[in-house]
Design a protein around this motif. Structure first.
Motif, PDB file in Angstrom:
ATOM      1  N   CYS A 183       0.801  -1.229   0.000  1.00  0.00           N
ATOM      2  CA  CYS A 183       0.000   0.000   0.000  1.00  0.00           C
ATOM      3  C   CYS A 183       0.834   1.280   0.000  1.00  0.00           C
ATOM      4  O   CYS A 183       0.499   2.244  -0.704  1.00  0.00           O
ATOM      5  CB  CYS A 183      -0.937   0.016   1.206  1.00  0.00           C
ATOM      6  N   LEU A 184       1.905   1.326   0.803  1.00  0.00           N
ATOM      7  CA  LEU A 184       2.682   2.565   0.885  1.00  0.00           C
ATOM      8  C   LEU A 184       3.358   2.901  -0.441  1.00  0.00           C
ATOM      9  O   LEU A 184       3.190   4.022  -0.945  1.00  0.00           O
ATOM     10  CB  LEU A 184       3.702   2.494   2.018  1.00  0.00           C
ATOM     11  N   PRO A 185       4.113   1.990  -1.051  1.00  0.00           N
ATOM     12  CA  PRO A 185       4.686   2.335  -2.359  1.00  0.00           C
ATOM     13  C   PRO A 185       3.612   2.604  -3.412  1.00  0.00           C
ATOM     14  O   PRO A 185       3.793   3.455  -4.285  1.00  0.00           O
ATOM     15  CB  PRO A 185       5.538   1.108  -2.715  1.00  0.00           C
ATOM     16  N   ALA A 186       2.480   1.898  -3.336  1.00  0.00           N
ATOM     17  CA  ALA A 186       1.398   2.137  -4.292  1.00  0.00           C
ATOM     18  C   ALA A 186       0.852   3.549  -4.134  1.00  0.00           C
ATOM     19  O   ALA A 186       0.564   4.236  -5.120  1.00  0.00           O
ATOM     20  CB  ALA A 186       0.284   1.109  -4.084  1.00  0.00           C
ATOM     21  N   SER A 187       0.718   3.998  -2.890  1.00  0.00           N
ATOM     22  CA  SER A 187       0.224   5.351  -2.636  1.00  0.00           C
ATOM     23  C   SER A 187       1.231   6.401  -3.104  1.00  0.00           C
ATOM     24  O   SER A 187       0.862   7.406  -3.716  1.00  0.00           O
ATOM     25  CB  SER A 187      -0.055   5.518  -1.141  1.00  0.00           C
ATOM     26  N   LEU A 188       2.504   6.153  -2.840  1.00  0.00           N
ATOM     27  CA  LEU A 188       3.546   7.116  -3.229  1.00  0.00           C
ATOM     28  C   LEU A 188       3.682   7.232  -4.740  1.00  0.00           C
ATOM     29  O   LEU A 188       3.957   8.312  -5.276  1.00  0.00           O
ATOM     30  CB  LEU A 188       4.887   6.705  -2.608  1.00  0.00           C
ATOM     31  N   LEU A 189       3.501   6.103  -5.432  1.00  0.00           N
ATOM     32  CA  LEU A 189       3.711   6.078  -6.879  1.00  0.00           C
ATOM     33  C   LEU A 189       2.419   6.215  -7.674  1.00  0.00           C
ATOM     34  O   LEU A 189       2.444   6.198  -8.904  1.00  0.00           O
ATOM     35  CB  LEU A 189       4.422   4.777  -7.266  1.00  0.00           C
ATOM     36  N   GLY A 190       1.283   6.322  -6.973  1.00  0.00           N
ATOM     37  CA  GLY A 190       0.019   6.511  -7.668  1.00  0.00           C
ATOM     38  C   GLY A 190      -0.527   5.275  -8.326  1.00  0.00           C
ATOM     39  O   GLY A 190      -1.328   5.362  -9.254  1.00  0.00           O
ATOM     40  N   TRP A 191      -0.122   4.088  -7.842  1.00  0.00           N
ATOM     41  CA  TRP A 191      -0.641   2.848  -8.406  1.00  0.00           C
ATOM     42  C   TRP A 191      -2.047   2.575  -7.886  1.00  0.00           C
ATOM     43  O   TRP A 191      -2.430   3.043  -6.816  1.00  0.00           O
ATOM     44  CB  TRP A 191       0.256   1.670  -8.048  1.00  0.00           C
ATOM     45  N   THR A 192      -2.785   1.789  -8.632  1.00  0.00           N
ATOM     46  CA  THR A 192      -4.141   1.428  -8.232  1.00  0.00           C
ATOM     47  C   THR A 192      -4.114   0.526  -7.006  1.00  0.00           C
ATOM     48  O   THR A 192      -3.331  -0.420  -6.932  1.00  0.00           O
ATOM     49  CB  THR A 192      -4.867   0.699  -9.386  1.00  0.00           C
ATOM     50  N   THR A 193      -4.975   0.836  -6.046  1.00  0.00           N
ATOM     51  CA  THR A 193      -5.078   0.012  -4.848  1.00  0.00           C
ATOM     52  C   THR A 193      -6.503   0.056  -4.331  1.00  0.00           C
ATOM     53  O   THR A 193      -7.285   0.934  -4.699  1.00  0.00           O
ATOM     54  CB  THR A 193      -4.103   0.496  -3.754  1.00  0.00           C
ATOM     55  N   PHE A 194      -6.848  -0.894  -3.478  1.00  0.00           N
ATOM     56  CA  PHE A 194      -8.168  -0.926  -2.869  1.00  0.00           C
ATOM     57  C   PHE A 194      -8.156  -0.121  -1.574  1.00  0.00           C
ATOM     58  O   PHE A 194      -7.129   0.134  -0.989  1.00  0.00           O
ATOM     59  CB  PHE A 194      -8.594  -2.373  -2.581  1.00  0.00           C
ATOM     60  N   GLY A 195      -9.331   0.236  -1.099  1.00  0.00           N
ATOM     61  CA  GLY A 195      -9.417   0.930   0.170  1.00  0.00           C
ATOM     62  C   GLY A 195      -8.999   2.381   0.049  1.00  0.00           C
ATOM     63  O   GLY A 195      -9.153   3.019  -0.993  1.00  0.00           O
ATOM     64  N   ASP A 196      -8.461   2.916   1.126  1.00  0.00           N
ATOM     65  CA  ASP A 196      -8.068   4.319   1.206  1.00  0.00           C
ATOM     66  C   ASP A 196      -6.652   4.480   0.660  1.00  0.00           C
ATOM     67  O   ASP A 196      -5.692   3.990   1.253  1.00  0.00           O
ATOM     68  CB  ASP A 196      -8.132   4.785   2.663  1.00  0.00           C
TER      69      ASP A 196
END
Length: 366
Positions: free
Chosen positions: A282-295
């Motif tokens: 989740c953290l790298p996905a959030s930093l890099l703008g990747w698609t993820t579920f939830g918040d």
């Protein structure tokens, strides 16, 4: 999934980690009864660099064994010479018979040459503190059956830190303490009578992870099997030969012992692992703008990440010296998944390579 529901499930899975690592008992501090004759048996194959540390530690024990036997398992270095210079009795194994693994054959050879009423099996890379033999012998006298201890994992080089999840998952999946039903191969103790009663290492001759299976044999014979943590009592440095050895070692354990764990307990461990993996993503996905579920917000993912990092830092403290890697846990997560995939492939292939020998992963337990 609804954000609130997802958060609740992640909290529950995070709490599972605390529960699974809540109780890590150590060997009880009790006195030896009488003056038992104890044989220490050390299988050694090309252990010239590790063996001196163990033999020095044995010379400093508060309880001195009757004999120390180093079984030289076809070494091509100066293992035998180092052992002789340290005052140990050295015996050589005969060529490995078909159907036997090297360690099991070495230990059978050592037991045959021993004279003690109690047997202590120590891996050559272990380093016990001065009271370990006393506590081991006294615990065997008190409980009977098979007693073992998981050494504290001392690390020195960065690649060794990658072993953190293997150590944790292995401990989470089992029950420790008196009559827990599991054994750790690096340090085991038993009376010779009980050892002979279960048939010795002959019953696990071809098994790579002999400790798991010999524990089953003791229990089938109606004998207790007890296991403890070695923090402050015995250390070892796993796979100092490099990252290839580390991969092969844990690959070996995965491929041969995975089916021995309680499925219910393993399911609970997987719940915790899946949350750990999710937080690592989740953290790298959030930093890099990747698609993820939830918040996907940075605050949410940072809190989630830190919750697991702090948990790892605390629960791994009595297990090994893993230091800074806990705050970069996505790295050992990726490594863990990679070795798991390799183990599955080797399990399908039916064999693995270990210490210069080809070993079958298809073995029927007794």
């Amino acid at each position: 999934m609804d954000l609130n529901l997802m958060s609740i499930t992640l909290v529950i899975r995070w709490l599972i980690g605390w529960v699974l690592m809540w109780r890590l008992p150590r060997l009880p501090d009790i006195a030896v009864i009488g003056s038992p004759k104890v044989s220490v048996l050390i299988p050694a194959r090309n252990e010239v660099n590790t063996l001196p540390h163990l033999l020095t530690a044995l010379q400093q024990q508060t309880f001195q064994p009757y004999e120390i036997i180093v079984i030289d398992d076809q070494s091509v270095d100066q293992t035998a010479l180092v052992a002789e210079q340290a005052g140990a009795k050295v015996i050589q194994t005969s060529p490995l018979p078909i159907g036997w693994t090297g360690k099991n054959w070495a230990l059978k050879t050592g037991v045959t040459a021993s004279s003690g009423d109690f047997l202590i099996f120590l891996d050559a890379d272990t380093e016990p503190n001065k009271d370990l033999l006393r506590r081991l012998v006294a615990t065997v006298q008190n409980l009977g059956g098979l007693v073992s201890i998981q050494p504290y994992h001392r690390t020195e080089r960065p690649y060794e830190l990658l072993a953190i999840l293997f150590n944790l998952v292995g401990l989470m999946a089992i029950k420790l303490g008196a009559r827990g039903g599991v054994a750790f191969g690096p340090a085991m103790a038993t009376s010779k009578n009980d050892y002979e009663r279960i048939g010795g290492h002959d019953v696990v001759a071809g098994c790579v992870v002999e400790d798991w299976f010999i524990a089953h044999v003791y229990e089938k014979a109606g004998l207790p099997v007890s296991a403890y943590m070695g923090y402050g009592q015995i250390d070892y440095r796993m796979y100092p030969g490099g990252i290839r050895d580390l991969i092969d070692g844990f690959d070996k354990n995965f491929a041969t012992a995975a089916g021995e764990v309680s499925w219910l307990r393993m399911f609970v461990v997987v719940l915790w692992l899946s949350a750990l993996f999710w937080s690592a993503w989740c953290l790298p996905a959030s930093l890099l703008g990747w698609t993820t579920f939830g918040d996907p917000s940075l605050v949410y993912t940072v809190v989630l990440y830190l919750a697991f990092a702090i948990q790892l830092a605390i629960i791994v403290k009595p297990v090994g010296s893993f230091g800074w890697i806990v705050f970069f846990f996505p790295i050992p997560v990726i490594f863990f998944i990679g070795v798991f995939i390799i183990a599955i492939l080797n399990l399908k292939r039916g064999q693995i390579e270990w210490k210069g020998r080809t070993i079958s992963t298809r073995w029927t337990k007794p």
